[in-house]
Design a protein around this motif. Structure first.
Motif, PDB file in Angstrom:
ATOM      1  N   THR A 122     -56.187  44.879 -10.445  1.00 17.76           N
ATOM      2  CA  THR A 122     -54.484  44.753 -10.700  1.00 17.76           C
ATOM      3  C   THR A 122     -54.270  44.793  -9.292  1.00 17.76           C
ATOM      4  O   THR A 122     -53.427  43.345  -8.957  1.00 17.76           O
ATOM      5  CB  THR A 122     -53.886  46.246 -10.688  1.00 17.76           C
ATOM      6  OG1 THR A 122     -54.345  46.852 -12.370  1.00 17.76           O
ATOM      7  CG2 THR A 122     -52.246  46.168 -11.186  1.00 17.76           C
ATOM      8  N   HIS A 168     -50.447  50.093  -6.781  1.00 18.62           N
ATOM      9  CA  HIS A 168     -49.061  49.998  -5.663  1.00 18.62           C
ATOM     10  C   HIS A 168     -48.894  51.096  -4.329  1.00 18.62           C
ATOM     11  O   HIS A 168     -48.589  52.152  -4.848  1.00 18.62           O
ATOM     12  CB  HIS A 168     -47.612  49.728  -6.432  1.00 18.62           C
ATOM     13  CG  HIS A 168     -48.271  48.233  -7.273  1.00 18.62           C
ATOM     14  ND1 HIS A 168     -47.287  46.698  -6.720  1.00 18.62           N
ATOM     15  CD2 HIS A 168     -48.365  47.793  -8.532  1.00 18.62           C
ATOM     16  CE1 HIS A 168     -47.725  46.532  -7.840  1.00 18.62           C
ATOM     17  NE2 HIS A 168     -48.404  46.642  -8.748  1.00 18.62           N
ATOM     18  N   HIS A 219     -45.834  52.730 -12.556  1.00 17.46           N
ATOM     19  CA  HIS A 219     -46.745  51.723 -11.878  1.00 17.46           C
ATOM     20  C   HIS A 219     -46.413  51.484 -10.202  1.00 17.46           C
ATOM     21  O   HIS A 219     -47.145  50.825  -9.624  1.00 17.46           O
ATOM     22  CB  HIS A 219     -46.155  50.558 -12.719  1.00 17.46           C
ATOM     23  CG  HIS A 219     -47.546  49.002 -12.555  1.00 17.46           C
ATOM     24  ND1 HIS A 219     -48.235  49.316 -12.634  1.00 17.46           N
ATOM     25  CD2 HIS A 219     -47.204  47.876 -11.807  1.00 17.46           C
ATOM     26  CE1 HIS A 219     -49.467  48.195 -11.877  1.00 17.46           C
ATOM     27  NE2 HIS A 219     -47.613  47.400 -11.550  1.00 17.46           N
ATOM     28  N   HIS A 284     -41.829  47.153 -11.083  1.00 19.69           N
ATOM     29  CA  HIS A 284     -42.177  46.499  -9.361  1.00 19.69           C
ATOM     30  C   HIS A 284     -40.779  46.803  -8.851  1.00 19.69           C
ATOM     31  O   HIS A 284     -40.068  45.954  -9.099  1.00 19.69           O
ATOM     32  CB  HIS A 284     -42.554  44.946  -9.054  1.00 19.69           C
ATOM     33  CG  HIS A 284     -44.215  44.773 -10.132  1.00 19.69           C
ATOM     34  ND1 HIS A 284     -44.103  44.421 -11.189  1.00 19.69           N
ATOM     35  CD2 HIS A 284     -45.219  45.631  -9.675  1.00 19.69           C
ATOM     36  CE1 HIS A 284     -45.274  44.307 -11.323  1.00 19.69           C
ATOM     37  NE2 HIS A 284     -45.837  45.379 -10.641  1.00 19.69           N
ATOM     38  N   HIS A 476     -52.096  40.803  -9.001  1.00 21.88           N
ATOM     39  CA  HIS A 476     -50.944  40.788  -8.053  1.00 21.88           C
ATOM     40  C   HIS A 476     -52.450  40.473  -6.972  1.00 21.88           C
ATOM     41  O   HIS A 476     -53.613  40.188  -6.899  1.00 21.88           O
ATOM     42  CB  HIS A 476     -50.633  41.944  -7.548  1.00 21.88           C
ATOM     43  CG  HIS A 476     -49.621  42.708  -8.235  1.00 21.88           C
ATOM     44  ND1 HIS A 476     -48.468  42.453  -7.977  1.00 21.88           N
ATOM     45  CD2 HIS A 476     -50.057  43.983  -9.475  1.00 21.88           C
ATOM     46  CE1 HIS A 476     -47.710  43.292  -9.136  1.00 21.88           C
ATOM     47  NE2 HIS A 476     -48.577  43.828  -9.510  1.00 21.88           N
TER      48      HIS A 476
HETATM   49 FE   LIG Z   1     -48.160  45.709 -10.500  1.00 22.79          FE
END
Ligand SMILES: [Fe+2]
Length: 489
Positions: A122, A168, A219, A284, A476
């Motif tokens: 990711t 993240h 997330h 996000h 990402h």
């Molecule tokens: Fe993401």
């Protein structure tokens, strides 16, 4: 199955590539700015073996590949490697898929029992001289930033208790600390979340666990100078459903969303939960910051429903993209007036992949970038990626009253998520580097790295670097400067 299925998850732009390769001395059209000196790391899911079960979430389960676009002295090169996860090594040894549906170990083959299921596909995260390939369902894998060799699972020297780490993280520009969390921290469908801080040397200094109102797909999150905020949107998991071979996630339109807030160096006992709208979804968040009088603003790419078609199908929902109500939403919460809910204002258009200058993390900010769909584009967007449609317009949003800037791609082109590179020139906003895909035939694509003036995105790229090899859509990326690379641990 001995071949990949002919479904959208495995065809067109999403066709598995599965090759490790190196491309030296790429052809540069235009001029690479001197600020662009370092490596653009990218995470790409790319399944090595055809699946043996039908799985709408398969697009999220592809083996993690790490790629490096290296910029040295105005020249560019490219390299791509699998992350050698326990899962990838086991499947490579067996010569076939051993793991079943996305985040459902009850669908695995017996040989997979007890093995780490994560695919590290990711986000490449750089912190404290280490490159970590992350995915929110497991712990990260550490990768050598120079050779791209996998160095093994990273558990902060054995200190981390959480079984999972988010893709993240948030890095405080002042302290250099990495703030992160892991949800389903002690297992499938759990409400336990581990909230963690690693100091600027990468040592785990704090890990505290708390419970969310329900087990949710968490997330992303945000920090401010003094607070940490955990959004909870009603995409939920259920253990019995997993045991029956079902999907990990369904989206529940009738459930409240929540925003937990606590002092970032405080105790999880201090967490306060503010209620948000029912049924909303966000993957996000752009940023968060403290206002005067105890108010905090949280800016996020919000929609009225989870946008993933496979999650909608599992939830009995079928919401057309035009009906999802996407917007850049600012939720403001007031820590002092006794309120228990958030107030929403819309500050931008639908879109995703928000990006801010790293020094503004958790601080008030004047501008940001994100990807969106060109509202004037005739015809459908390019198919591909997990949601099934790729973005075709880059925006620079201004929060000081100036109009937005836009770079619209021609038909049959799409953007992958850009990274931001600061400028050494005072007053210059730096550069955006991104991969642009172009459809040249029914199953034919060309790919190029574009470098764009971050303060003048409408002017188009200052440099284009063709990658003469097929690429699958990236999730990402992360920019690591040459100076940072020189500090590799
Ligand atoms: Fe993401």
């Amino acid at each position: 199955m001995t071949q990949f299925p002919g479904t959208p998850e495995y065809t067109g732009l999403n066709t598995p590539i599965g090759e490790e390769y190196d491309l030296a001395s790429l052809v540069v059209e235009g001029h690479i700015p001197t600020d662009v000196e370092g490596t653009f790391f990218r995470a790409t899911p790319d399944p090595a073996f055809p699946p043996y079960v039908e799985d709408g979430g398969a697009i999220l389960s592809g083996d993690g590949m790490v790629s490096a676009v290296r910029f040295v002295g105005g020249k560019a090169s490219f390299a791509m490697r699998y992350v050698q996860t326990e899962r990838h090594r086991a499947e490579a040894a067996a010569g076939r898929a051993l793991f079943g549906k996305y985040r459902n170990p009850f669908t695995d083959r017996p040989e997979a029992k007890g093995l780490d299921r994560t695919v590290a596909n990711t986000t490449p995260v750089w912190h404290a001289g280490r490159l970590l390939m992350t995915k929110e369902d497991g712990r990260p894998y550490r990768v050598d930033p120079h050779s791209l060799e996998t160095l093994g699972r990273h558990d902060f020297g054995g200190k981390l208790r959480s079984a999972t780490v988010t893709a993240h993280v948030r890095i405080d520009p002042g302290t250099g600390e990495m703030f992160f969390y892991g949800y389903e921290a002690d297992g499938l469908a759990s409400t336990k979340v581990a909230y963690c801080i690693a100091d600027r040397q990468g040592h785990l200094t704090r890990e505290q666990w708390f419970d969310t109102p329900y087990c949710a797909l968490m997330h992303d999150f945000v920090i401010t100078e003094h607070y940490v905020l955990f959004p909870v949107y009603p995409t939920t998991c259920d253990l019995d459903r997993l045991k029956a071979g079902g999907d990990h996630w369904v989206h529940e339109m009738s459930r409240d969303s929540w925003l937990g807030v606590m002092p970032r160096y405080g105790d999880v006992e201090q967490m306060r939960w503010f209620r948000g709208p029912k049924g909303v979804s966000c993957f996000h968040l752009m940023n968060a910051f403290e206002n005067e009088n105890g108010r905090i603003s949280v800016d996020q790419c919000l929609s009225n429903v989870n946008a993933f078609p496979f999650i909608q199908r599992a939830s009995g929902l079928n919401v057309a993209p035009s009906e999802t109500g996407g917007r850049l939403a600012r939720w403001t919460l007031d820590l002092e007036n006794g309120s228990e809910s958030v107030t929403e204002t819309v500050i931008g258009p639908p879109g995703d992949f928000p990006l801010i200058p790293a020094p503004r993390q958790g601080r008030p900010y004047t501008h940001a970038w994100m990807l969106t769909m060109n509202p004037e584009m005739r015809g459908p967007p390019m198919a591909g990626g997990p949601v099934g449609a790729m973005f075709n317009m880059l925006l620079r949003l201004d929060f000081t009253g100036r109009p937005p800037q836009a770079l619209a791609l021609p038909p049959a082109h799409c953007f992958n998520e850009p990274v931001h590179i600061p400028s050494s020139k005072p007053g210059h906003e730096g550069w955006l580097v991104t991969l642009v895909d172009r459809e040249t035939g029914p199953s034919d694509f060309e790919h190029a790295v574009w470098i764009i003036d971050a303060g003048n995105v409408g002017a188009g790229p200052v440099a284009r670097i063709a990658i003469p090899h097929r690429l699958r859509p990236q999730v990402h990326g992360w920019w690591v400067s040459a100076a940072q690379l020189a500090t590799a641990a």
